[in-house]
Design a protein around this motif. Structure first.
Motif, PDB file in Angstrom:
ATOM      1  N   VAL A  64       3.499 -39.081 -18.797  1.00 22.47           N
ATOM      2  CA  VAL A  64       4.212 -38.672 -19.919  1.00 22.47           C
ATOM      3  C   VAL A  64       5.043 -39.614 -20.734  1.00 22.47           C
ATOM      4  O   VAL A  64       5.366 -39.434 -21.903  1.00 22.47           O
ATOM      5  CB  VAL A  64       4.630 -37.191 -19.971  1.00 22.47           C
ATOM      6  CG1 VAL A  64       3.536 -36.260 -19.456  1.00 22.47           C
ATOM      7  CG2 VAL A  64       5.849 -37.073 -19.117  1.00 22.47           C
ATOM      8  N   ALA A  65       5.711 -40.394 -19.674  1.00 22.95           N
ATOM      9  CA  ALA A  65       6.953 -41.256 -20.267  1.00 22.95           C
ATOM     10  C   ALA A  65       6.503 -42.543 -20.842  1.00 22.95           C
ATOM     11  O   ALA A  65       7.087 -43.585 -21.620  1.00 22.95           O
ATOM     12  CB  ALA A  65       7.983 -41.411 -19.510  1.00 22.95           C
ATOM     13  N   THR A 100       7.416 -48.805 -23.902  1.00 21.39           N
ATOM     14  CA  THR A 100       7.478 -47.813 -23.073  1.00 21.39           C
ATOM     15  C   THR A 100       7.201 -48.006 -21.693  1.00 21.39           C
ATOM     16  O   THR A 100       7.778 -47.202 -20.804  1.00 21.39           O
ATOM     17  CB  THR A 100       6.525 -46.424 -23.629  1.00 21.39           C
ATOM     18  OG1 THR A 100       5.406 -46.975 -23.697  1.00 21.39           O
ATOM     19  CG2 THR A 100       6.807 -46.252 -25.159  1.00 21.39           C
ATOM     20  N   GLU A 101       6.481 -49.019 -21.460  1.00 18.06           N
ATOM     21  CA  GLU A 101       6.353 -49.333 -19.973  1.00 18.06           C
ATOM     22  C   GLU A 101       7.396 -50.279 -19.578  1.00 18.06           C
ATOM     23  O   GLU A 101       7.685 -50.358 -18.343  1.00 18.06           O
ATOM     24  CB  GLU A 101       5.015 -50.034 -19.750  1.00 18.06           C
ATOM     25  CG  GLU A 101       3.704 -49.049 -20.278  1.00 18.06           C
ATOM     26  CD  GLU A 101       2.514 -49.538 -20.107  1.00 18.06           C
ATOM     27  OE1 GLU A 101       2.195 -50.978 -20.191  1.00 18.06           O
ATOM     28  OE2 GLU A 101       1.487 -48.969 -19.467  1.00 18.06           O
ATOM     29  N   LYS A 102       7.860 -51.177 -20.598  1.00 15.64           N
ATOM     30  CA  LYS A 102       8.950 -52.134 -19.972  1.00 15.64           C
ATOM     31  C   LYS A 102      10.241 -51.307 -19.665  1.00 15.64           C
ATOM     32  O   LYS A 102      10.703 -51.788 -18.531  1.00 15.64           O
ATOM     33  CB  LYS A 102       9.426 -52.899 -21.361  1.00 15.64           C
ATOM     34  CG  LYS A 102      10.388 -54.297 -20.921  1.00 15.64           C
ATOM     35  CD  LYS A 102      10.705 -54.985 -22.089  1.00 15.64           C
ATOM     36  CE  LYS A 102      11.779 -56.009 -21.820  1.00 15.64           C
ATOM     37  NZ  LYS A 102      11.895 -56.743 -23.119  1.00 15.64           N
ATOM     38  N   TYR A 103      10.665 -50.384 -20.384  1.00 13.52           N
ATOM     39  CA  TYR A 103      11.819 -49.484 -19.811  1.00 13.52           C
ATOM     40  C   TYR A 103      11.475 -48.255 -19.367  1.00 13.52           C
ATOM     41  O   TYR A 103      11.253 -47.281 -20.090  1.00 13.52           O
ATOM     42  CB  TYR A 103      12.857 -49.236 -21.183  1.00 13.52           C
ATOM     43  CG  TYR A 103      13.179 -50.722 -21.669  1.00 13.52           C
ATOM     44  CD1 TYR A 103      14.068 -51.509 -20.997  1.00 13.52           C
ATOM     45  CD2 TYR A 103      12.819 -51.250 -23.027  1.00 13.52           C
ATOM     46  CE1 TYR A 103      14.536 -52.787 -21.412  1.00 13.52           C
ATOM     47  CE2 TYR A 103      13.230 -52.408 -23.422  1.00 13.52           C
ATOM     48  CZ  TYR A 103      14.199 -53.148 -22.760  1.00 13.52           C
ATOM     49  OH  TYR A 103      14.568 -54.321 -23.346  1.00 13.52           O
ATOM     50  N   GLN A 104      11.584 -48.111 -18.034  1.00 17.65           N
ATOM     51  CA  GLN A 104      11.275 -47.000 -17.272  1.00 17.65           C
ATOM     52  C   GLN A 104      12.310 -45.930 -17.146  1.00 17.65           C
ATOM     53  O   GLN A 104      13.431 -46.471 -16.477  1.00 17.65           O
ATOM     54  CB  GLN A 104      10.545 -47.116 -16.176  1.00 17.65           C
ATOM     55  CG  GLN A 104       9.258 -47.939 -16.190  1.00 17.65           C
ATOM     56  CD  GLN A 104       8.079 -47.399 -16.452  1.00 17.65           C
ATOM     57  OE1 GLN A 104       7.962 -46.213 -16.230  1.00 17.65           O
ATOM     58  NE2 GLN A 104       7.279 -47.619 -17.575  1.00 17.65           N
ATOM     59  N   PRO A 105      12.476 -44.839 -17.445  1.00 16.61           N
ATOM     60  CA  PRO A 105      13.608 -43.973 -16.815  1.00 16.61           C
ATOM     61  C   PRO A 105      13.517 -43.557 -15.516  1.00 16.61           C
ATOM     62  O   PRO A 105      12.339 -43.852 -14.592  1.00 16.61           O
ATOM     63  CB  PRO A 105      13.121 -42.548 -17.726  1.00 16.61           C
ATOM     64  CG  PRO A 105      11.690 -42.688 -18.224  1.00 16.61           C
ATOM     65  CD  PRO A 105      11.243 -44.076 -18.147  1.00 16.61           C
ATOM     66  N   PRO A 106      14.655 -43.070 -14.916  1.00 15.77           N
ATOM     67  CA  PRO A 106      14.634 -42.847 -13.537  1.00 15.77           C
ATOM     68  C   PRO A 106      13.761 -41.484 -13.148  1.00 15.77           C
ATOM     69  O   PRO A 106      14.216 -40.559 -13.494  1.00 15.77           O
ATOM     70  CB  PRO A 106      15.966 -42.529 -13.343  1.00 15.77           C
ATOM     71  CG  PRO A 106      16.744 -42.351 -14.551  1.00 15.77           C
ATOM     72  CD  PRO A 106      15.608 -42.890 -15.774  1.00 15.77           C
TER      73      PRO A 106
END
Length: 199
Positions: free
Chosen positions: A45-46, A54-60
């Motif tokens: 979903v992220a 959105t794929e380059k910066y992945q949340p924890p």
């Protein structure tokens, strides 16, 4: 991945309406969540394949396993992925996390940060004399008045007890509007900019 189609109505400028078909991978994504695979669910979903950022910066994704309820603000302690034991620790001082953060500049610990305190703090951090001379002017011009009570002091002091009133819309969100710390926002910031894991 199983795809589900749904129909969406869009209104045109001339008052008519048109129908467009949206294809969304909704069925399998929610299935991962219901089956207990929360990490995979969060990853799906992220990110959006068509939007590379959105794929380059992945949340924890795993933060909820380290810190309980990482999106909930903490008033006085600062847990992070490397120091989860801070969560629930007894408060060392009776200040919010934001107050503790800015207290570095309050050298005489009287609850007030004067422009010369800020200049000294910038020198102690390692900034050159020019930046240390100019920074207090810009910082105190913008932050002094919201923290003051009563008639404004023209020496532009910043009162630590009211520092939460200086929050503005372009902040990172690590501190909420009451000066509390939000671990999830901090970890999102670190996962985006701390690629070498230096902290």
């Amino acid at each position: 991945m199983q795809l589900q189609t749904r129909s969406v109505r869009a209104t045109q400028h001339n008052g008519g309406s048109a129908t467009r078909v949206v294809v969304a991978p909704r069925t399998s994504v929610i299935t991962h969540f219901r089956n207990g695979d929360e990490e995979r669910h969060l990853k799906e979903v992220a990110t959006l394949r068509e939007q590379p950022v959105t794929e380059k910066y992945q949340p924890p994704y795993d933060l909820h396993k380290i810190i309980p309820n990482p999106g909930s603000p903490r008033a006085y302690n600062i847990p992070d992925r490397y120091h989860p034991e801070e969560d629930g620790a007894e408060p060392r001082v009776q200040q919010t996390v934001l107050q503790q953060h800015v207290e570095f500049f309050d050298y005489d610990k009287d609850g007030v940060i004067w422009p010369w305190d800020t200049a000294r703090g910038f020198r102690d951090i390692g900034y050159n004399q020019l930046i240390s001379f100019l920074a207090p002017f810009f910082i105190h011009t913008g932050m002094s008045l919201p923290t003051q009570e009563g008639f404004p002091n023209l020496l532009l002091p910043i009162y630590i007890k009211n520092i939460h009133k200086c929050k503005h819309g372009s902040d990172s969100g690590v501190f909420d509007t009451e000066g509390r710390y939000v671990p999830q926002r901090f970890e999102e910031l670190m996962s985006k900019y701390d690629k070498d894991n230096k902290g």
